[in-house]
Design a protein around this motif. Sequence first.
Motif, PDB file in Angstrom:
ATOM      1  N   TYR A   1      24.219  13.848  -5.610  1.00  9.43           N
ATOM      2  CA  TYR A   1      25.333  14.683  -6.050  1.00  9.43           C
ATOM      3  C   TYR A   1      24.773  16.024  -6.514  1.00  9.43           C
ATOM      4  O   TYR A   1      23.785  16.079  -7.244  1.00  9.43           O
ATOM      5  CB  TYR A   1      26.095  14.001  -7.186  1.00  9.43           C
ATOM      6  CG  TYR A   1      26.937  12.853  -6.690  1.00  9.43           C
ATOM      7  CD1 TYR A   1      28.306  13.007  -6.480  1.00  9.43           C
ATOM      8  CD2 TYR A   1      26.360  11.619  -6.391  1.00  9.43           C
ATOM      9  CE1 TYR A   1      29.076  11.965  -5.989  1.00  9.43           C
ATOM     10  CE2 TYR A   1      27.118  10.572  -5.901  1.00  9.43           C
ATOM     11  CZ  TYR A   1      28.479  10.756  -5.698  1.00  9.43           C
ATOM     12  OH  TYR A   1      29.243   9.721  -5.196  1.00  9.43           O
TER      13      TYR A   1
ATOM     14  N   ILE B   1      21.489  12.898  -9.028  1.00  9.05           N
ATOM     15  CA  ILE B   1      22.290  14.088  -9.305  1.00  9.05           C
ATOM     16  C   ILE B   1      21.338  15.250  -9.550  1.00  9.05           C
ATOM     17  O   ILE B   1      20.276  15.074 -10.155  1.00  9.05           O
ATOM     18  CB  ILE B   1      23.243  13.861 -10.500  1.00  9.05           C
ATOM     19  CG1 ILE B   1      24.180  15.061 -10.694  1.00  9.05           C
ATOM     20  CG2 ILE B   1      22.486  13.527 -11.771  1.00  9.05           C
ATOM     21  CD1 ILE B   1      25.323  14.776 -11.663  1.00  9.05           C
TER      22      ILE B   1
ATOM     23  N   ALA C   1      22.933  17.695 -14.873  1.00  6.01           N
ATOM     24  CA  ALA C   1      22.064  16.712 -14.233  1.00  6.01           C
ATOM     25  C   ALA C   1      21.219  15.959 -15.251  1.00  6.01           C
ATOM     26  O   ALA C   1      20.844  14.801 -15.021  1.00  6.01           O
ATOM     27  CB  ALA C   1      21.169  17.407 -13.210  1.00  6.01           C
TER      28      ALA C   1
ATOM     29  N   PHE D   1      23.710   6.596 -12.285  1.00  6.75           N
ATOM     30  CA  PHE D   1      22.670   7.482 -11.774  1.00  6.75           C
ATOM     31  C   PHE D   1      21.295   7.009 -12.210  1.00  6.75           C
ATOM     32  O   PHE D   1      21.042   6.843 -13.400  1.00  6.75           O
ATOM     33  CB  PHE D   1      22.906   8.917 -12.254  1.00  6.75           C
ATOM     34  CG  PHE D   1      24.152   9.541 -11.672  1.00  6.75           C
ATOM     35  CD1 PHE D   1      24.124  10.092 -10.400  1.00  6.75           C
ATOM     36  CD2 PHE D   1      25.339   9.547 -12.385  1.00  6.75           C
ATOM     37  CE1 PHE D   1      25.269  10.652  -9.846  1.00  6.75           C
ATOM     38  CE2 PHE D   1      26.482  10.110 -11.838  1.00  6.75           C
ATOM     39  CZ  PHE D   1      26.447  10.665 -10.560  1.00  6.75           C
TER      40      PHE D   1
ATOM     41  N   PHE E   1      17.350  12.090 -11.105  1.00  6.82           N
ATOM     42  CA  PHE E   1      17.969  13.406 -11.220  1.00  6.82           C
ATOM     43  C   PHE E   1      16.927  14.502 -11.102  1.00  6.82           C
ATOM     44  O   PHE E   1      15.723  14.274 -11.259  1.00  6.82           O
ATOM     45  CB  PHE E   1      18.748  13.548 -12.531  1.00  6.82           C
ATOM     46  CG  PHE E   1      17.931  13.525 -13.796  1.00  6.82           C
ATOM     47  CD1 PHE E   1      17.444  14.700 -14.360  1.00  6.82           C
ATOM     48  CD2 PHE E   1      17.677  12.321 -14.455  1.00  6.82           C
ATOM     49  CE1 PHE E   1      16.715  14.677 -15.539  1.00  6.82           C
ATOM     50  CE2 PHE E   1      16.955  12.290 -15.635  1.00  6.82           C
ATOM     51  CZ  PHE E   1      16.471  13.471 -16.187  1.00  6.82           C
TER      52      PHE E   1
END
Length: 342
Positions: free
Chosen positions: A55, A145, A155, A166, A169
């Motif tokens: 993402y 992310i 993030a 998640f 990152f």
Amino acid sequence: MLPWSAELAGRVDEHVFTSELLRGNPLGDPHERPLWVYVPPGYDDDPGRRYPVVYVIQGFTGHLMMWRNRMPFRRPFPELADEVFATDEAPPALVVYVDAWTAYGGSQFLDSAGTGRYHSYLCDEVVPWVDANYRTLAEPGHRAITGKSSGGYGAMITPMLRPDLFGAFATHSGDALFEYCYLPDFPDAVRQLRGYDGDIMNWWNDFNSRVSFTKGEDSKLLEFLGYTACYSAADDGTPVLPFDTVTGVLKPDVWQRWLDMDPVRMVPRYAGAMQSQQAIWIDGGTRDEWYLDVGAQAFHQALLDAGVKEDVIHFELFDAAHGAIEYRYPLSLAWLCHRITP
């Protein structure tokens, strides 16, 4: 280097996403948002294969169409990301571009009475929708992310708050160590608000009555209004600044609300969530105007102090200021994809 758009090896599916959580938000911003899903080459050839997802979120004042901005002699990130997969620099993944723009310029990807439920919109609406409509590997270990500046802030804090979603990152020059990236600008804001009777909403009304960014104070006051609406809004949504607008004296209780949302200070409270991450990329330019390279160092050390293993982290400082660092994004994208692909 073409001066116009280039053909992608993959494709970008453009959707309009209807968010029930953003419906009726405090600023009256649209609850229907553009949502782009990049599909890598080969996705349609093997209907049984599932893919990790990255993402991508934007910095302050960012909105989705800005990803197509093309600077002279530079390529926009969607093309750079496509090249990562077209050249097999990384295993294929879906890349989801999320819009979290607000009338104040941004949401910091938080739920706030001042802006709306943008954290929940991302986590509880967008992520499940992508998993339901694309062949994803719907587990935190296969979901990352990434973002820059305020997107880098998002993030960092999103996996802290939602490690169930998640597991990796990347933060590029993300907002951190607030006493360095925000506090030094407070005195300038006090000076600038003198022309508005010390009331930032007087400035906001003026800003909306004319062409934007035609006064020298516009950029800084917009930032303070936006950040305040995210970090220290009153229950009724009114932004409460962390300093007295006449004397400049800090309001300790309000400033503490900001500090409580500083990623460096959040790490000890969310140590378990950070220890569960399988890949963390941190970088920043050594000439960053908001000292976010210093913030990156502090965040890196906070992770180590919290027990995050060094081999999970990529930490790097590079020669650059805050802007025009889109060439860094495909580096972290490839690195993340290798680590979230089974």
